[in-house]
Scaffold this motif. Structure first.
Motif, PDB file in Angstrom:
ATOM      1  N   PRO A   1      30.354  43.430  24.974  1.00 32.55           N
ATOM      2  CA  PRO A   1      31.375  43.430  23.815  1.00 32.55           C
ATOM      3  C   PRO A   1      31.774  42.017  23.642  1.00 32.55           C
ATOM      4  N   THR A   2      32.562  41.568  22.706  1.00 33.80           N
ATOM      5  CA  THR A   2      33.143  40.334  22.576  1.00 33.80           C
ATOM      6  C   THR A   2      34.104  40.312  23.567  1.00 33.80           C
ATOM      7  N   CYS A   3      34.266  39.159  24.298  1.00 32.31           N
ATOM      8  CA  CYS A   3      35.338  39.009  25.323  1.00 32.31           C
ATOM      9  C   CYS A   3      36.739  38.693  24.709  1.00 32.31           C
ATOM     10  N   ALA A   4      37.541  39.530  25.080  1.00 31.56           N
ATOM     11  CA  ALA A   4      38.987  39.580  24.585  1.00 31.56           C
ATOM     12  C   ALA A   4      39.761  38.836  25.206  1.00 31.56           C
ATOM     13  N   GLU A   5      40.943  38.114  24.712  1.00 32.79           N
ATOM     14  CA  GLU A   5      41.774  37.487  25.578  1.00 32.79           C
ATOM     15  C   GLU A   5      42.666  38.277  26.298  1.00 32.79           C
ATOM     16  N   ALA A   6      43.093  37.777  27.379  1.00 31.70           N
ATOM     17  CA  ALA A   6      43.931  38.730  28.504  1.00 31.70           C
ATOM     18  C   ALA A   6      45.324  39.122  27.636  1.00 31.70           C
ATOM     19  N   THR A   7      45.827  40.205  27.998  1.00 28.10           N
ATOM     20  CA  THR A   7      47.173  40.726  27.436  1.00 28.10           C
ATOM     21  C   THR A   7      48.040  40.914  28.572  1.00 28.10           C
ATOM     22  N   GLY A   8      47.688  40.978  29.778  1.00 33.06           N
ATOM     23  CA  GLY A   8      48.628  41.050  30.953  1.00 33.06           C
ATOM     24  C   GLY A   8      47.929  40.765  32.182  1.00 33.06           C
TER      25      GLY A   8
ATOM     26  N   LEU B   1      54.156  31.138  36.257  1.00 33.15           N
ATOM     27  CA  LEU B   1      54.446  32.202  35.579  1.00 33.15           C
ATOM     28  C   LEU B   1      55.592  33.170  36.431  1.00 33.15           C
ATOM     29  N   TYR B   2      55.223  33.314  37.901  1.00 35.61           N
ATOM     30  CA  TYR B   2      56.372  34.070  38.501  1.00 35.61           C
ATOM     31  C   TYR B   2      56.321  33.418  39.952  1.00 35.61           C
ATOM     32  N   SER B   3      57.543  33.066  40.291  1.00 37.32           N
ATOM     33  CA  SER B   3      57.919  32.379  41.496  1.00 37.32           C
ATOM     34  C   SER B   3      58.627  32.779  42.416  1.00 37.32           C
ATOM     35  N   GLY B   4      58.691  32.733  43.609  1.00 38.97           N
ATOM     36  CA  GLY B   4      59.825  33.099  44.639  1.00 38.97           C
ATOM     37  C   GLY B   4      59.610  34.483  45.312  1.00 38.97           C
ATOM     38  N   GLY B   5      58.008  34.794  44.946  1.00 31.71           N
ATOM     39  CA  GLY B   5      57.817  36.108  45.969  1.00 31.71           C
ATOM     40  C   GLY B   5      57.548  35.780  47.182  1.00 31.71           C
ATOM     41  N   ARG B   6      56.956  36.796  47.807  1.00 32.36           N
ATOM     42  CA  ARG B   6      56.742  36.695  49.167  1.00 32.36           C
ATOM     43  C   ARG B   6      55.208  37.039  49.486  1.00 32.36           C
ATOM     44  N   GLU B   7      54.220  36.379  49.902  1.00 30.88           N
ATOM     45  CA  GLU B   7      53.089  36.622  50.167  1.00 30.88           C
ATOM     46  C   GLU B   7      52.490  37.335  49.089  1.00 30.88           C
ATOM     47  N   ILE B   8      52.176  36.602  48.017  1.00 34.77           N
ATOM     48  CA  ILE B   8      51.362  36.968  46.818  1.00 34.77           C
ATOM     49  C   ILE B   8      49.776  36.808  46.872  1.00 34.77           C
ATOM     50  N   ARG B   9      49.216  37.934  46.975  1.00 32.86           N
ATOM     51  CA  ARG B   9      47.663  37.629  47.110  1.00 32.86           C
ATOM     52  C   ARG B   9      46.707  38.045  46.213  1.00 32.86           C
ATOM     53  N   ALA B  10      46.977  39.378  45.453  1.00 35.38           N
ATOM     54  CA  ALA B  10      45.761  39.544  44.694  1.00 35.38           C
ATOM     55  C   ALA B  10      46.271  39.250  43.162  1.00 35.38           C
ATOM     56  N   ILE B  11      45.273  39.119  42.287  1.00 38.71           N
ATOM     57  CA  ILE B  11      45.571  39.289  40.725  1.00 38.71           C
ATOM     58  C   ILE B  11      44.279  39.704  40.092  1.00 38.71           C
ATOM     59  N   ALA B  12      44.764  40.335  38.819  1.00 35.19           N
ATOM     60  CA  ALA B  12      43.389  40.891  38.024  1.00 35.19           C
ATOM     61  C   ALA B  12      44.026  40.839  36.512  1.00 35.19           C
ATOM     62  N   LEU B  13      43.188  40.411  35.578  1.00 35.78           N
ATOM     63  CA  LEU B  13      43.771  40.316  34.041  1.00 35.78           C
ATOM     64  C   LEU B  13      43.298  41.820  33.192  1.00 35.78           C
ATOM     65  N   GLU B  14      44.403  42.087  32.426  1.00 37.42           N
ATOM     66  CA  GLU B  14      44.150  42.989  31.675  1.00 37.42           C
ATOM     67  C   GLU B  14      43.639  42.587  30.114  1.00 37.42           C
ATOM     68  N   ARG B  15      42.512  42.916  29.702  1.00 33.08           N
ATOM     69  CA  ARG B  15      42.093  42.762  28.418  1.00 33.08           C
ATOM     70  C   ARG B  15      41.246  43.980  27.791  1.00 33.08           C
ATOM     71  N   GLN B  16      40.827  43.695  26.546  1.00 31.26           N
ATOM     72  CA  GLN B  16      40.418  44.846  25.827  1.00 31.26           C
ATOM     73  C   GLN B  16      38.837  45.064  26.277  1.00 31.26           C
ATOM     74  N   SER B  17      38.129  44.155  26.819  1.00 32.05           N
ATOM     75  CA  SER B  17      36.840  44.360  27.110  1.00 32.05           C
ATOM     76  C   SER B  17      36.318  43.156  28.299  1.00 32.05           C
ATOM     77  N   PRO B  18      35.366  43.720  29.263  1.00 28.45           N
ATOM     78  CA  PRO B  18      34.875  42.705  30.103  1.00 28.45           C
ATOM     79  C   PRO B  18      34.514  41.360  29.656  1.00 28.45           C
ATOM     80  N   CYS B  19      34.971  40.341  30.649  1.00 31.57           N
ATOM     81  CA  CYS B  19      34.546  39.057  30.444  1.00 31.57           C
ATOM     82  C   CYS B  19      33.514  38.496  31.354  1.00 31.57           C
TER      83      CYS B  19
END
Length: 459
Positions: A187-194, A441-459
Motif C-alpha cells: 500500500p501507499t506509505c502513510a505519514e507517521a501518526t504516533g 520531542l521527549y527528554s529527561g527520561g531514564r534509559e530510553i531504548r526502543a522506538i516504533a512508529l504508528e502509521r496507516q500502512s507499512p513503509c
C-alpha cells in the motif's frame, strides 16, 4: 350606428402592496339608446399575437390559477472504493466499507447509504455521506465469501447500488500456522501518526505512546521493552522484554499476551504483517535470526549462524517489504550490516560499522538504510547508505547532541527519522532525512531504548 370607447381605468391597490395594477375596461355606449349593450372582446394591439392571451390561459392550472411543472427525478449513483476484492480479510479485524455517491438532483449529505451481505451478516444502516459524497465505516464479517452490496437512496425514494465480493480467511491474530508469504500489493506509505517508545529503568519501566510532535504522552504498559514494533492491522503492539520474552498487547492498552516465552538472547524485533510473522535477532548463541507466527507456536531459524563477516551479536533488524529482504546488523565494533531473503538465503554483507551498531531502519522508497552507532572513536553517530551499502553518509554525531543512540525509525512520507537516546539527556528526537533540523520531542527520561512508529500502512 354604434360607437365603442376604450377607457383606461386606474385601479389603485391599498397601501402596503407596493405595486400599481392596470386594467383595460370596455364601456359600450349608443348615440340614441339609454341602455348599455353587451361588451365585446377588445381588439388586441397590432404587435400582440391574436392567440397570446388564449395560450396563456390554457397553461394556467384550472384549480389554482398557477403554472405547474414536474421534472423527472434522476436516481443517485454509488461506487464502492473499499474493500478491494483482491485483498485478504480476517474475522477479528474490521473490514473498511467505503463508497462514493452522487446525485444530480440532491446534495450528497441528503442521501442515505446502507450495506448488506448475501450471507446475512448485520451491517450498518442509514449512513450519511459527507458533503463531497464520501461515506466510510468499518465492520467485522463472518468467515467465508461475501458479496457486499452498497445501496444509496435519495429523499424521493430513488435508489442506486453497487456490489463487491470479498473473502475472509479466519482470524488474523490467532491460528495454527502462518504459512508462506501471500502475494500482496504494497500500500501507499502513510505519514507517521504516533510514536511508541520505552523507558527501561528497571525499578519503573514504562512503554509510552505520544503524537509525532511530542504531545499527548500516555503511559500504556509497565514493561521493560528492548525493542518495539507496531502492527496496526491487528491493533497490536509487540515487544521483546528485557528477559528475552516476546509479548504483545492492544495498541491503546489492555491485556498482555505472551507470544514466545523462552528465547534466551532475543533483542531486536521486526514484523511482517502480510505473512503474520515475527522475526527477531539473538545477541548470543545460535541461531541468530528466528521467526514464528504472530500468535507464537514453533520457531524456525532463518539465519542459523552469523555467516560471513560476523563477529558477535545479531541485534538491529528491519524488513524491506518491497524486495522481501531482511536487513540486520551485528552489535559489535566494526560489525557487518547485512541483508538476506526471508528464508535466510542470498546473504550479503553490505557495509561495516565503526562503533557498536544498535538500530537499523529501511526506507526502500528513498532507497536508503539508516542506522545508529556509539562508542566508535569516542563518537556516537547516525549514518545512512544506499540499500546496497554504498555511499555511506554521517548525518548526526555527538557534536549534534547524540549520547548513546539506540533504535531508529524512518518516516519516508513525513520526511523524518526518529530515534531513542539512552544516556545523557535521555530523549526521543527526530530530524529531517538528511540529518538537518534536529529537535527533541521527549527528554529527561531514564534509559530510553526502543522506538516504533504508528502509521496507516507499512513503509
Amino acid at each position: 350606428m354604434h360607437r365603442r370607447m376604450y377607457l383606461l381605468i386606474w385601479l389603485s391597490l391599498p397601501l402596503g402592496h407596493g405595486c400599481t395594477d392596470y386594467a383595460l375596461q370596455e364601456k359600450a355606449t349608443e348615440d340614441d339608446a339609454t341602455t348599455t349593450a353587451e361588451a365585446e372582446p377588445p381588439t388586441p394591439p397590432a404587435d400582440e399575437p391574436p392567440d397570446a392571451r388564449d395560450s396563456a390561459d390554457d397553461d394556467d392550472d384550472t384549480t389554482t390559477g398557477t403554472t405547474s411543472t414536474t421534472e423527472a427525478n434522476e436516481p443517485p449513483s454509488i461506487t464502492i472504493t473499499a474493500p478491494d476484492p483482491a485483498g485478504t480479510f480476517y474475522t477479528d479485524i474490521g473490514v473498511i466499507l467505503q463508497a462514493e455517491v452522487s446525485d444530480p438532483d440532491h446534495p450528497a449529505d441528503s442521501l442515505r447509504v446502507t450495506w448488506s451481505s448475501d450471507r446475512g451478516d448485520a451491517l450498518p444502516l442509514e449512513l450519511v455521506p459527507d458533503a463531497t459524497g464520501q461515506v466510510t465505516t468499518e465492520h467485522r464479517l463472518s468467515d467465508g465469501v461475501h458479496t457486499l452490496t452498497a445501496t444509496v437512496t435519495d429523499p424521493q425514494g430513488a435508489t442506486g447500488s453497487s456490489a463487491v465480493t470479498v473473502t475472509l480467511s479466519g482470524e488474523y491474530n490467532t491460528g495454527t500456522e502462518c504459512g508462506s508469504v501471500p502475494a500482496y500489493t504494497l500500500p501507499t506509505c502513510a505519514e507517521a501518526t504516533g510514536i511508541y517508545f520505552s523507558e527501561i529503568f528497571r525499578s519503573d519501566p514504562v512503554i509510552y505512546r505520544m503524537d509525532t510532535d511530542g504531545s499527548s504522552l500516555t503511559a500504556l504498559y509497565n514493561e521493560v521493552a528492548d525493542d518495539l514494533e507496531v502492527d496496526l492491522a491487528g491493533d497490536r503492539l509487540y515487544w521483546v522484554r528485557g528477559d528475552a520474552i516476546i509479548e504483545r498487547a492492544p495498541l491503546g492498552g489492555g491485556a498482555i499476551e505472551t507470544v514466545q516465552p523462552a528465547l534466551p538472547y532475543a533483542y531486536g524485533i521486526a514484523l511482517h504483517p502480510f505473512a503474520r510473522r515475527i522475526y527477531w535477532t539473538n545477541q548470543v548463541g545460535t541461531p541468530k535470526v528466528e521467526q514464528s507466527c504472530f500468535w507464537g507456536g514453533s520457531t524456525t531459524a532463518v539465519l542459523p549462524s552469523l555467516g560471513p563477516g560476523g563477529n558477535c551479536c545479531a541485534i538491529g533488524i528491519d524488513i524491506d517489504f518491497d524486495t522481501e529482504k531482511i536487513y540486520w546488523m551485528d552489535g559489535y565494533y566494526g560489525g557487518p550490516i547485512s541483508r538476506m531473503n526471508l528464508d535466510g538465503t542470498g546473504l550479503e554483507v553490505l557495509t561495516y560499522t565503526v562503533g557498536i551498531g544498535n538500530g537499523i531502519a529501511v526506507d526502500h522508497r528513498g532507497g536508503k538504510i539508516y542506522w545508529t552507532e556509539y562508542g566508535g572513536s569516542g563518537s556516537s553517530v547516525i549514518r545512512r547508505a544506499e540499500l546496497d551499502g554504498s555511499n555511506v553518509e554521517t548525518l548526526l554525531t555527538t557534536m549534534d547532541g547524540l549520547a548513546t543512540p539506540q533504535h531508529i525509525a524512518v518516516d519516508p512520507a513525513g520526511g523524518k527519522i526518529y530515534w531513542a537516546d539512552i544516556d545523557g539527556e535521555a530523549q526521543i528526537a527526530r530530524a529531517n532525512l538528511d540529518g538537518s533540523g534536529m529537535e527533541s520531542l521527549y527528554s529527561g527520561g531514564r534509559e530510553i531504548r526502543a522506538i516504533a512508529l504508528e502509521r496507516q500502512s507499512p513503509c
